[in-house]
Structures are given as C-alpha cells and as structure tokens.
Design a protein around this motif. Structure first.
Motif, short mmCIF file in Angstrom:
data_model
loop_
_atom_site.label_atom_id
_atom_site.label_comp_id
_atom_site.label_asym_id
_atom_site.label_seq_id
_atom_site.Cartn_x
_atom_site.Cartn_y
_atom_site.Cartn_z
N THR A 40 0.83 -1.21 0.00
CA THR A 40 0.00 0.00 0.00
C THR A 40 0.87 1.25 0.00
N ALA A 64 -9.79 1.26 -2.50
CA ALA A 64 -9.46 0.27 -1.47
C ALA A 64 -10.48 -0.85 -1.56
N GLU A 66 -12.39 -4.13 -0.57
CA GLU A 66 -12.64 -4.84 0.68
C GLU A 66 -13.05 -6.28 0.45
N ASP A 117 -5.23 -4.01 -2.56
CA ASP A 117 -5.61 -5.27 -1.90
C ASP A 117 -6.70 -6.02 -2.66
N LYS A 271 -13.26 -0.58 5.79
CA LYS A 271 -11.85 -0.56 5.40
C LYS A 271 -11.51 0.77 4.74
N ASN A 272 -10.39 1.34 5.17
CA ASN A 272 -9.87 2.59 4.61
C ASN A 272 -10.79 3.78 4.86
N HIS A 327 -4.66 1.12 9.13
CA HIS A 327 -4.03 0.30 8.10
C HIS A 327 -4.83 -0.99 8.01
N ASP A 328 -4.97 -1.53 6.81
CA ASP A 328 -5.85 -2.69 6.65
C ASP A 328 -5.39 -3.89 7.48
N ARG A 331 -6.34 -3.24 11.06
CA ARG A 331 -7.79 -3.45 11.20
C ARG A 331 -8.12 -4.94 11.27
N GLU A 332 -7.46 -5.74 10.44
CA GLU A 332 -7.70 -7.18 10.49
C GLU A 332 -7.31 -7.77 11.84
#
Length: 374
Positions: A40, A64, A66, A117, A271-272, A327-328, A331-332
């Motif tokens: 990213t 972004a 998802e 992503d 996300k984002n 940041h993804d 977040r995960e």
C-alpha cells in the motif's frame, strides 16, 4: 499524515515499478506480496508521483478493495467519477448498467486506476473499465496478497514486494528508538536486534513494535517482548498472515482497557474509512469507553487517546489532521481480537454496542447522501 519514508530497498522497488509503468507498452502492473510488506505504501507513492505529473492524466482513482465483488468495486468507482446518476438511481442499476455507465465516462479519459488489496481475479470489462493500451495511455495498478490476480489476461507485468533484509529491518526499527533507551543498559542494543529480527522484516510490524518499545528502558521489558513475540511466532506459524500475531503485541501493550476498547471500536468502520476525530470521540463517550461525567474532560481524554494511538501508529492521520483511519492489516488484527472475544464467550459489551453504533452511523451516512441527491 507525515510524508512516507521509504527504505533503500523500497526506494529501489518504487523506481523499478515506476519505470515499468512509464513504459508505453505496459498498461497494467501487479504488485504482489504478503500483508504488511509495504504494498500500500508503494501504491500510495505511485499515486503521488502520478499526481505530481499534473495534467498527464484526466482522472486518478484509488480504490481500497474490501471484498473483491464487482458491484462493490463499481460502486466505489462511480462515487469517484460522478457518473451523473443520483444515489437513488444508481442503486437501482444492474451490474451491466453500472459497467456501461463507468465505461462511458472512462472511455473518454486518460486515467490511472489504483486497486489496493485485490483478493482475487477480476474482469476489468465486467466492471466497466476500458483495457489500458498504448493508444489510450491509461494505466491500472493493483496490489494483492495472492499471486492469483496477477494471472488475469489483462495484466501486463508483475513485481513482487518482499520483506526487508535483517540489516535494513534493524535500521528501520532503531530509527524510532530514543538514544536514552539504547544507552539505558548495555544489554539493550543487542536485545533491540533480537526484537527487530522477530518482526520478520515486515515494515509495518517494525514501525509499530519500535513505537511500542521506544521508551522501554528496563531489560526485563525487552525480555518480555522477546518472550511474547517468540511464543506468538511459534503459536501462529504457517498462518496466512504471519504479521498479525506480531501486531497484536502493540495492542497488548496499550495502557488501560479503555484505550484497548477505543482502538477495537475503530475497526468497526469500513476498510480505509476516514473517521472524523470529533465523531470518534463522541462515539467513545456515547458507548461509555470514556467514562467521565464532565463532557469537556471527556472530550480532552478522547483526543489524547487518538493522539496516543496515532503516535503508536495504530491509527493514521489524514493530511489535514481532521480524520484517522486504520491500516488494513491493523484493522484485520483488531477484528480478529474482537471476534475472539465474542466467540470465546467473553462478556465484551463494546463489541455488540459498537456494532450497533456502526450500523446506525451507516444508516445516518446513507440518509445524508439521499438528502444531498434529492
């Protein structure tokens, strides 16, 4: 958000990707690699470089991704290109109708489309995106954790993004550490190398863990960090996203349950998603994450929490400092923790109440869009 600082190898990789993209015979570029290696960051740098070119392109779009479903990608593109449809109308369109609407706009433009992503192969024509060519001068660049999307027949070339070398990883790690920390005990410099090694060359992990350890001056604290990181590496070895258990150390190091709850709350936004700071503080207060009766004091505490989370790089600020996002991979990690708390039977009122608040926010935002479209 401060300017992105690339390491030497990342600079070289960026130059390679950029020079490849400048080739008029290359219309599409795939950047693939594990989560957390800096894809990213690389894509964001490419976007900045494109924008620096001024009027070279009519349209620059950053999507972004998802879920990877065609409709969700189409929705984001339509929101950016302003297709002339009202919100109510385009929500009633079929996938083919949306593809036609997107194609009608993009076919007259020289565009750059950046997908972040992409989880699986997609058909650009099904989305409505004209295939980049030497004739139209458009470009499509995307990142992916799997090499599968790179195999799409419209992909011109691919570049692998890998972890940092041990020495470069340590250089990045120690940039955040204070000299007073490194000089506080003769054993600490060697211990920092061990911790950096356990971050396994992931730039994101190196940044987060170094911020977490920046002011740790006791040898026991460094030994504890090593013990936790080693055990997590063994426990989660072979998992698809090897970085997640490393990132969890930063979460575990947060000071206080309210800070942890506030952090997990942020993961319930899409996300984002750019979360306005004032809205986030209001949500924290409403959910009781900040349990102070005095409203003014609660607001101050909320902004202090945001500042701490940004400092630890668990949240990222936008350019003007009004919003934050995750940041993804962070977040995960947060969603995984929340999921474990729920499935494990832990009584965590945050998870359910925050989810209700998130859905309420979504309905509120949709209502706002509808009002603007009427």
């Amino acid at each position: 958000m401060p300017p992105i600082q690339l390491t030497v190898s990342q600079e070289k990789l960026f130059e390679r990707a950029w020079n490849t993209l400048k080739d008029e015979n290359v219309g599409t570029l795939c950047l693939y690699g594990m989560g957390g290696v800096g894809k990213t960051t690389l894509l964001t740098q490419i976007k900045s470089k494109v924008l620096e070119a001024g009027n070279a392109f009519d349209l620059v779009m950053f999507v972004a991704v998802e879920f990877g479903e065609v409709e969700s990608i189409q929705e984001k593109i339509i929101n950016m290109i302003g297709s002339g449809f009202s919100y109510i109308l385009w929500r009633c369109l079929t996938k083919m109708d949306m593809a036609s609407a997107i194609y009608e706009v993009l076919n007259t433009k020289r565009f750059v489309l950046l997908f972040d992503d992409l989880p699986k192969k997609v058909d650009l024509e099904e989305i409505g995106v004209p295939l980049p060519s030497k004739q139209n001068g458009s470009k499509v660049v995307f990142t992916t954790r799997s090499r599968e999307p790179c195999g799409s027949n419209w992909v011109s070339t691919e570049v692998e993004v890998t972890c940092l070398s041990p020495e470069e990883a340590y250089d990045l790690f120690q940039k955040t550490l204070k000299e007073t920390t490194l000089r506080s005990h003769p054993d600490i410099p060697n211990l920092t190398r061990v911790v950096a090694m356990l971050c396994r060359g992931f730039p994101l992990a190196l940044s987060l863990i170094s911020e977490t350890m920046a002011c740790k001056r006791m040898v026991s604290e460094w030994h504890h960090a090593i013990q936790v990181l080693v055990s997590s590496t063994v426990e989660f070895s072979g998992t698809e996203d090897e970085i997640l258990p490393i990132l969890k150390f930063a979460y575990d190091s947060l000071n206080g349950e309210n800070m942890k709850s506030g952090f997990l709350y942020c993961a319930l936004f899409p996300k984002n998603f750019h979360i306005r700071k004032e809205h986030l503080v209001d949500c924290w207060i409403g959910e009781g994450i900040i349990a102070t009766e005095d409203r003014d004091i609660a607001v101050i505490q909320g902004y202090e929490m945001i500042c701490d989370l940004v400092t630890m790089q668990l949240l990222m600020e936008d350019e003007v400092g009004e919003c934050v996002k995750m940041h993804d991979m962070v977040r995960e990690m947060a969603l995984g923790i929340t999921s474990d708390l729920i499935s494990g039977g832990t009584r965590n009122t945050l998870s359910w109440s925050a989810l209700r608040e998130y859905m309420r926010c979504q309905r509120s935002m949709i209502g706002g869009w509808l009002e603007r479209c009427q």
